[in-house]
Structures are given as structure tokens and as C-alpha cells.
Design an enzyme around this catalytic site. Structure first.
Site, mmCIF file in Angstrom:
data_model
loop_
_atom_site.group_PDB
_atom_site.id
_atom_site.type_symbol
_atom_site.label_atom_id
_atom_site.label_comp_id
_atom_site.label_asym_id
_atom_site.label_seq_id
_atom_site.Cartn_x
_atom_site.Cartn_y
_atom_site.Cartn_z
ATOM 1 N N ARG A 243 0.852 -1.190 0.000
ATOM 2 C CA ARG A 243 0.000 0.000 0.000
ATOM 3 C C ARG A 243 0.887 1.239 0.000
ATOM 4 N NH1 ARG A 243 -3.575 -2.741 -1.315
ATOM 5 N NH2 ARG A 243 -5.654 -2.988 -0.428
ATOM 6 N N GLU A 272 -4.037 7.160 -4.588
ATOM 7 C CA GLU A 272 -4.487 6.581 -5.863
ATOM 8 C C GLU A 272 -5.853 7.111 -6.254
ATOM 9 O OE1 GLU A 272 -4.297 2.306 -5.780
ATOM 10 O OE2 GLU A 272 -2.254 2.357 -5.061
ATOM 11 N N HIS A 290 -1.402 -0.150 -9.762
ATOM 12 C CA HIS A 290 -2.028 -1.093 -8.798
ATOM 13 C C HIS A 290 -2.507 -2.367 -9.517
ATOM 14 C CE1 HIS A 290 -4.272 -1.370 -4.707
ATOM 15 N NE2 HIS A 290 -4.038 -2.588 -5.186
HETATM 16 C C1 8YV Z 1 -6.729 -5.870 -5.202
HETATM 17 C C2 8YV Z 1 -5.182 -5.469 -3.193
HETATM 18 O O1 8YV Z 1 -6.588 -5.640 -6.555
HETATM 19 O O2 8YV Z 1 -6.453 -7.248 -2.325
HETATM 20 C C3 8YV Z 1 -5.772 -6.268 -2.103
HETATM 21 O O3 8YV Z 1 -5.535 -5.905 -0.941
HETATM 22 O O4 8YV Z 1 -4.459 -4.586 -2.962
HETATM 23 C C4 8YV Z 1 -5.373 -5.642 -4.642
HETATM 24 O O5 8YV Z 1 -4.373 -6.467 -5.101
HETATM 25 C C5 8YV Z 1 -7.788 -4.967 -4.657
HETATM 26 O O6 8YV Z 1 -7.720 -4.822 -3.291
HETATM 27 C C6 8YV Z 1 -9.166 -5.409 -4.985
HETATM 28 O O7 8YV Z 1 -10.116 -4.772 -4.137
#
Ligand code: 8YV
Length: 328
Positions: A243, A272, A290
Site C-alpha cells: 500500500r 491513488e 495497482h
Molecule cells: C486488489 C489489493 O486488486 O487485495 C488487495 O488488498 O491490494 C489488490 O491487489 C484490490 O484490493 C481489490 O479490491
């Protein structure tokens, strides 16, 4: 949860096989045009639904949670990270929260490795040179990057993704170091020939590459602060597929610009989809939108997890992927 099919509102468009199965099992409402919901639309959905299926782009904060309807009993997040949800407030209002752990591990580790390779070996720069007709012939000093083999990789957060990255990195000849709340099982440490650092500061000062693989929680916000980034060697690289909030992005951009760090590979950003304009201008940085977990197989597996969580809950059982306060 009512005996009839639960009313499930999904905030973003999911892969077709998942939406079809959800339609069979639930009274499901989808977002066909995939436009992110406004906070007002989220409140409306939370006043109507028994189950909300949000994604990382939905901010489920206390302001929307206090306006949720009586019937909302489950937030089944389509995603592993739950930093988009005020889980404590949800739980205090009797709303169960689930996520999708485990199924994005390998894809995210692959992309982290890809970023390490891309940054140290200048993969994107090389490809762009060709695109702009900049290749005028080979020379011994042409496009020199840096060797991975023998370098030290410091993994911040040795959970599933950290370990999957370590396995890959070991195969590339990197020496594995890690910082975690506690050491991993000694058998895993042995398998990975990994060195544990209790002190993040000490580890950072000694690594050639640092990869961020921990969740974003209040405790990890700006874990890589300006002070800590300054401890890294100027020849070191940093990679983040976790993150954006875990790194002080402004401080990182300043240091990369000033040559106080060698380069960065970033798949996630603090605000983002906005990206610090300084980062975009730097040649020693590879930026991705992302997409570390973005595989069709992964998205289907995530959807399957969401379905299992909702179905189990609707059948009166504890869903397998409950988020509990100790995880936050
Ligand atoms: C996803 C992510 O694409 O799952 C996670 O925590 O960061 C990502 O890889 C995204 O969250 C889907 O909601």
C-alpha cells in the site's frame, strides 16, 4: 440474515463467472458500467443491502457506516487489504467483515519480483528506448543495470506474500532478510535461509533492495518515514506492492530525485489514482497502476472466496475469512 436469498450489492464489475454464480445464489445487484460509487451511493447501497461487496476503491468509513441500514450484516470485501474499511466501527455495529486472503499471494509475489528485475535491469527504460528509436547499436557501457545475484533483499512484512517473494528471490540468488512483528517458524527461516531483523532501522541500513509486503494499518502508516528512508544506502532500491501509505511518498520522491536512493518500483501510491508528479519524471523509477494481483485467475479466486464467505454467513455459520481486531 433473512431465510430468503440475501440482497447482495456488488460495488464494481466482477468477472462474468463470479457474477453469474452470485446471481444464482443471491439476490445480487451489480455495477454493469463499473463506475466507482460516490459516498452517497455507498450509503444508499448500505441502507438497502444485507451484504455489501466493496473493493479497494470504496471508502467504507465511519461516516457511511453509521448511516448503514439495520439489515446490513456483512461486508464481504473483494480484496485482501481492508484498510478501505473502518473495521472497528463495522464490528461495533454488529457488521461482520470478511476479506480474500491467500488467493493473491503468488500473483503479487510474481509482480514484486518483476518490479525488482525491471528496476535493477532497466527493463522499461530499455523498451522505451526502442519505442523512441533511441537504439543506435550496442556498446560495452550500453544500458548497464545492476546484478541481482548476491544482493541483500530486505522484506518488510513476512506474511504469505513476503514468503512467496522470498522463495522467488532466493532462486534469483538474492540473500533474504526480513523484518516482521515476530520471526517466522524456524523451518521456513531455514528453507529460505532468511535472516530476521528485530529492528527495522538496522535492517534498512544494510539492504540493497527493500520490498514492502506488510498490510497498511494505523501502525504501518509511513512506516518507511523520511527518517527511515534516509537510513537506506544511496545505492539501494525500494519496491512496494503493498500500500502506498506505508511509505512517505513525498520523502521518497525527493530522495530519488536527489540521488539519495538508486531507484524504486511502485505498484501502489498514497493517493491513488493520483501519483506524485515528481515520481513520473524520474528515469530510475518503474511505476505500475495497482496491478500486482491483476490476473483473471486471481480475480476469479477472489470472487469465489467472496461467494463462500457470503454463502456460509447466510447459512448461519461463521464465514472462513472473518477479519478480527487482532489483524488490524
Ligand atoms: C486488489 C489489493 O486488486 O487485495 C488487495 O488488498 O491490494 C489488490 O491487489 C484490490 O484490493 C481489490 O479490491
Amino acid at each position: 440474515m433473512p431465510a430468503k436469498k440475501p440482497l447482495v450489492i456488488v460495488t464494481r464489475k466482477l468477472p462474468a463467472p463470479i457474477e453469474i454464480r452470485m446471481r444464482e445464489l443471491f439476490d445480487a445487484r451489480f455495477n454493469d458500467d463499473d463506475r466507482p460509487m460516490t459516498q452517497g451511493e455507498l450509503v444508499e447501497a448500505m441502507q438497502t443491502a444485507d451484504v455489501l461487496v466493496p473493493t479497494v476503491t470504496d471508502r467504507i468509513d465511519s461516516k457511511v457506516l453509521v448511516r448503514a441500514g439495520e439489515r446490513l450484516k456483512l461486508i464481504a470485501n473483494f480484496g485482501n487489504g481492508v484498510d478501505n474499511i473502518d473495521v472497528k466501527t463495522a464490528l461495533s455495529r454488529g457488521i461482520t467483515v470478511t476479506n480474500t486472503p491467500g488467493v493473491l499471494t503468488e500473483d503479487t509475489a510474481d509482480m514484486t519480483m518483476a518490479l525488482i528485475l525491471a528496476v535493477l535491469r532497466r527493463v522499461v527504460e530499455g523498451a522505451e528506448t526502442l519505442e523512441h528509436d533511441g537504439f543506435k547499436g550496442w556498446s560495452p557501457g550500453w544500458m548497464l543495470g545492476h546484478r541481482l545475484w548476491g544482493k541483500r533483499l530486505g522484506i518488510v512484512g513476512m506474511g504469505r506474500i513476503g514468503q512467496a517473494l522470498a522463495r522467488r528471490a532466493k532462486a534469483f540468488g538474492l540473500q533474504i532478510h526480513y523484518h516482521n512483528r515476530k520471526p517466522v517458524h524456524h523451518r521456513i527461516e531455514q528453507e529460505l535461509e532468511a535472516t530476521y531483523w528485530d529492528s527495522l532501522d538496522q535492517m534498512l541500513a544494510r539492504m540493497d533492495i527493500v520490498s514492502v509486503n506488510c498490510p497498511h494499518t494505523p501502525a504501518t502508516f509511513h512506516l518507511l518515514s523520511a527518517r527511515r528512508l534516509k537510513m537506506m544506502k544511496p545505492q539501494a532500491y525500494i519496491v512496494n506492492t503493498a500500500r502506498g501509505e506505508i511509505i512517505d511518498e513525498n520523502a521518497l520522491a525527493r530522495m530519488l530525485e536527489a540521488g539519495e536512493l538508486a531507484g524504486a518500483g511502485l505498484d501502489v501510491f498514497e493517493n491513488e489514482p493520483d501519483i506524485n508528479p515528481k515520481l513520473k519524471k524520474l528515469p530510475n523509477v518503474v511505476l505500475l497502476p495497482h496491478m500486482a494481483s491483476a490476473t483473471l485467475e486471481g480475480r476469479i479466486d477472489m470472487g469465489e472466496k467472496v461467494i463462500v464467505n457470503i454463502k456460509t454467513f447466510a447459512d448461519g455459520h461463521k464465514p472462513p475469512d472473518r477479519v478480527i481486531p487482532a489483524m488490524l
